[in-house]
Design a protein around this motif. Structure first.
Motif, short mmCIF file in Angstrom:
data_model
loop_
_atom_site.label_atom_id
_atom_site.label_comp_id
_atom_site.label_asym_id
_atom_site.label_seq_id
_atom_site.Cartn_x
_atom_site.Cartn_y
_atom_site.Cartn_z
N ALA A 258 0.84 -1.20 0.00
CA ALA A 258 0.00 0.00 0.00
C ALA A 258 0.88 1.25 0.00
N VAL A 259 0.86 1.98 -1.11
CA VAL A 259 1.71 3.15 -1.29
C VAL A 259 0.87 4.43 -1.23
N PRO A 260 1.18 5.34 -0.31
CA PRO A 260 0.41 6.60 -0.27
C PRO A 260 0.68 7.43 -1.51
N VAL A 261 -0.40 7.97 -2.10
CA VAL A 261 -0.28 8.81 -3.30
C VAL A 261 -1.06 10.10 -3.08
N SER A 262 -0.89 11.03 -4.00
CA SER A 262 -1.56 12.33 -3.88
C SER A 262 -3.04 12.21 -4.22
N GLN B 8 0.05 7.56 -9.58
CA GLN B 8 0.63 6.51 -8.76
C GLN B 8 1.97 6.91 -8.13
N ALA B 9 2.37 8.17 -8.29
CA ALA B 9 3.63 8.63 -7.72
C ALA B 9 3.55 8.63 -6.20
N PRO B 10 4.49 7.96 -5.50
CA PRO B 10 4.46 7.90 -4.03
C PRO B 10 4.65 9.28 -3.39
#
Length: 254
Positions: free
Chosen positions: A211-215, A229-231
């Motif tokens: 799970a990657v946090p994104v904007s 999808q940029a972290p």
């Protein structure tokens, strides 16, 4: 739930992963939203002559299932998800669970952690993808809706289940993932009744997803590029099993 997902694998990768008969080219899709066309996979009677494995068909459906008995879709809610715990008995999904189970290829999905309003914290979007980076297949349902003028629309929904501990820190639901070794059983609607596939409707293993946090770019349907999808932070840590105390009060690893 699953309100947005992505399919960025190449057509060749999708075709190989799902052993498809034919698959036309398509662009990478980073932000698939409800009511848009989604790729689904159904069973066929063909077998690969080289391996004797079943070959499957791919088609596009509208994301948002409309049961066949609906008179006017404008008066019916948008069913993008189906709760796996109740789909077998619910009128909207009962027929599809018995006769039209499908696979929905994806590269991952998005979910939002929404803290209580009193906390003052802003919602955080997460890009949730397989740790292996490979393609996955969600459990899906399909219905063909016919209008009064005879036109037809193929529609679909994604099945969800209660989240595992890792994803549960973000949201209490997650899509059902069907493993490759269970593709044939899930798609077999001729001899396989819903009760025969209930055991597949479970959360993915704790370490399956990252799970990657994104904007908040993903919030807008117009944003369809890889930038969604940029972290913007570190990936969520995997929830580890709690250690149980042994009979002598000492912590045990066994």
């Amino acid at each position: 739930m699953c309100g947005r997902f992505s399919l960025t694998a190449t057509p060749e990768e999708v075709q190989e992963f799902l052993n498809l008969l034919d698959l036309e080219g398509f662009p990478a899709r980073y932000n698939i939203a409800p009511t848009q066309p989604i790729l689904v996979v159904i069973a066929s009677d063909r077998q690969d002559p080289g391996s004797n494995l079943p070959q499957r068909k791919a088609l596009l459906v509208r994301w948002g299932l409309i049961p066949g008995w609906v008179k006017d879709p404008k008066d019916f809610p948008l069913l993008i998800n189906a709760r796996s715990e109740t789909a077998i008995g619910k009128a909207s999904f009962r027929a599809a669970m018995r006769h039209r189970r499908v696979l929905v290829p994806a590269s991952g999905f998005y979910e939002w952690h929404r803290p209580p309003k009193e906390s003052g914290e802003k919602p955080q979007a997460y890009w949730i993808k397989p740790r292996t980076g490979k393609i996955l297949a969600f459990a899906g349902l399909m219905e063909t809706w016919s209008s009064a003028d005879g036109s037809e629309v193929d529609t679909g929904a994604i099945l969800t289940v209660g989240a595992n501990r890792t994803i549960g820190r973000i949201h209490d639901r997650m899509p059902v993932v069907i493993k490759p070794e269970d593709f044939e059983r899930w798609l077999d609607c001729k001899s396989g009744e819903p009760r025969h596939v209930e055991d597949l409707l479970v959360p993915a293993e704790e370490d399956f997803f990252e799970a990657v946090p994104v904007s908040d770019l993903v919030n807008k349907v117009a944003n369809t590029g890889p930038e969604v999808q940029a972290p913007v932070g570190e990936s969520l840590e995997i929830a580890r099993p709690e250690k149980k105390a042994s009979g002598n009060g000492q912590m045990s690893l066994f």
